[in-house]
Motif scaffolding. Structure first.
Motif, short mmCIF file in Angstrom:
data_model
loop_
_atom_site.label_atom_id
_atom_site.label_comp_id
_atom_site.label_asym_id
_atom_site.label_seq_id
_atom_site.Cartn_x
_atom_site.Cartn_y
_atom_site.Cartn_z
N SER A 245 0.83 -1.21 0.00
CA SER A 245 0.00 0.00 0.00
C SER A 245 0.86 1.25 0.00
O SER A 245 0.57 2.23 -0.71
CB SER A 245 -0.92 -0.01 1.22
OG SER A 245 -1.80 -1.10 1.19
N LEU A 249 0.98 3.99 -3.10
CA LEU A 249 0.73 5.42 -2.91
C LEU A 249 1.90 6.24 -3.44
O LEU A 249 1.71 7.29 -4.07
CB LEU A 249 0.51 5.72 -1.43
CG LEU A 249 0.28 7.19 -1.07
CD1 LEU A 249 -0.96 7.73 -1.78
CD2 LEU A 249 0.15 7.36 0.44
N LYS A 252 1.71 6.45 -7.19
CA LYS A 252 0.69 7.41 -7.60
C LYS A 252 1.20 8.84 -7.47
O LYS A 252 0.98 9.68 -8.35
CB LYS A 252 -0.57 7.23 -6.75
CG LYS A 252 -1.35 5.95 -7.06
CD LYS A 252 -2.60 5.86 -6.20
CE LYS A 252 -3.39 4.59 -6.52
NZ LYS A 252 -4.61 4.48 -5.66
#
Length: 412
Positions: A245, A249, A252
């Protein structure tokens, strides 16, 4: 970004040339006019010594003294340059105890100054010692035979060449600045070419790396799910999920930075910023409560703004997420108008906050020593994106420490 840098370079280089020209030509002209003022003062000083006229001193009644002056006995003030005496255009006015002016000598054409004008002019200068008057006239006020005299000389002929030099300097400077400005346009392209190439390579690397990371992250996440399906959840699978995760992130955020660096066009429209902030803040209320952090939000009922709605939602989310990570006991969110701008301010207490400006937090991948030493995970990219979003809206963002609290303020 490259174009913005080019414009700044051109403006700064032109401004530097302008300052240099002002210093050089300004000094030359100031010295030139200073020398002329000194020469004019020598002439008015001669007039003051000879009673306001070059033909010799006057009696207290204002009559010519036949025993003094050129050719009439010894001149106590030394010889007067005959050329100066003949070429100087001047007038002298004497003022009695009541301030009434009387003409002593009029060596000026009436087309330049009439006797009546000279009397009124001289009376108006009585309270001053010396200086320029009506631009090209030099005057001196002095006492002679216990009476006040004012001598005014016309220095236009002597000043004319200096004014021509001044005007030529100004015109030449303006032409030179235009030439420098025009020359810097192609030169700046050549100078920033290596920088542009480097930035494009960096953008391409970030985009390619982000793309390449997606596949292994997807495979890792899928394998984690298989392991959990066969053996159940464990600390190892939880750690894998957490790091996947985190990396997702980061990917992104890297993609977002790459798009901003590439100057990706954003959708601009008018919307209610207060309503948007309310929507973004709402999910964070419970997150702060779960962390036992007292959170307050001050948002007006309505605040119309023209900008990119999606980008501003991301800005608010980044600032609140940063506060959520590091807040110890309190956090605040404020949205308000500040003159013609709109201000977004987020405040939270935190460990190891230094006093004063902390704008380094907006540098990419920067994390303070206290942040690295803490258990809070982060990549140092979020606030960099926040700065880019604010810059895209022609705004400014600052960070500072105040009494153990971390304050971020963005003005749009």
């Amino acid at each position: 970004m490259i174009e913005k840098f080019r414009r700044k370079f051109i403006l700064m280089a032109t401004a530097s040339v302008f300052v240099l020209l002002v210093l050089i030509l300004g000094t030359i002209n100031l010295v030139n006019f200073g020398v002329l003022a000194s020469n004019a003062d020598e002439v008015t000083s001669l007039l003051a010594q000879s009673g306001g006229q070059f033909d010799g001193p006057l009696s207290p009644e204002g009559q010519q003294n036949p025993d003094q002056g050129p050719g009439r006995g010894e001149d106590p003030f030394g010889p007067i340059n005959p050329e100066t005496k003949m070429s100087t255009r001047y007038f002298t006015v004497r003022l009695d105890e009541t301030g009434t002016p009387y003409m002593v000598r009029m060596a000026l054409s009436e087309r330049t100054v009439t006797p009546e004008d000279a009397l009124a002019w001289g009376a108006s200068l009585a309270g001053k010692e010396k200086g320029w008057t009506r631009t090209t006239f030099r005057f001196r006020t002095y006492q002679y035979n216990q009476q006040t005299y004012v001598s005014v000389i016309d220095y236009n002929r002597e000043l004319s060449p200096s004014y021509r030099v001044l005007y030529a300097s100004i015109a030449g400077s303006l032409i030179g600045l235009v030439i420098v400005f025009l020359a810097l346009i192609p030169v700046s392209k050549i100078l920033v070419k290596p920088l542009e190439t480097s930035i494009k390579k960096q953008q391409r690397f970030i985009a390619d790396a982000s793309h390449e990371l997606k596949t292994p992250l997807t495979i890792i996440a899928a394998n984690k799910d298989i392991i959990e399906a066969e053996n159940g959840e464990s600390e190892a699978t939880d750690a894998i999920a957490k790091q996947v995760s985190r990396l997702t992130l980061m990917v992104k955020n890297l993609n977002a930075l790459a798009r901003m660096d590439a100057g990706e066009a954003h959708v601009v429209g008018t919307f209610d910023l207060a309503a948007l902030c309310g929507e973004v803040v709402a999910p964070f209320q419970s997150a702060f409560a779960a962390k036992n952090v007292q959170f307050t939000a001050e948002i007006p009922n309505e605040l119309t703004f023209n900008g990119d709605k999606e980008m501003l939602a991301k800005l608010v989310s980044i600032l609140l997420d940063n506060a959520l990570k590091y807040a110890l006991t309190t956090a605040e969110f404020h949205l308000y108008r500040n003159g013609e701008r709109v201000a977004i301010k987020v405040i939270n207490d935190a460990e190891g906050i230094e006093e004063g400006t902390l704008d380094r937090v907006f540098e990419r991948f920067y994390r303070s020593d206290s942040a690295r030493a803490s258990s809070v995970e982060g990549s140092g990219i979020g606030l960099s994106i926040a700065k880019e979003i604010v810059g895209a809206h022609s705004g400014r963002i600052i960070a500072k420490g105040e009494g153990g609290r971390f304050v971020i303020k963005a003005e749009l």
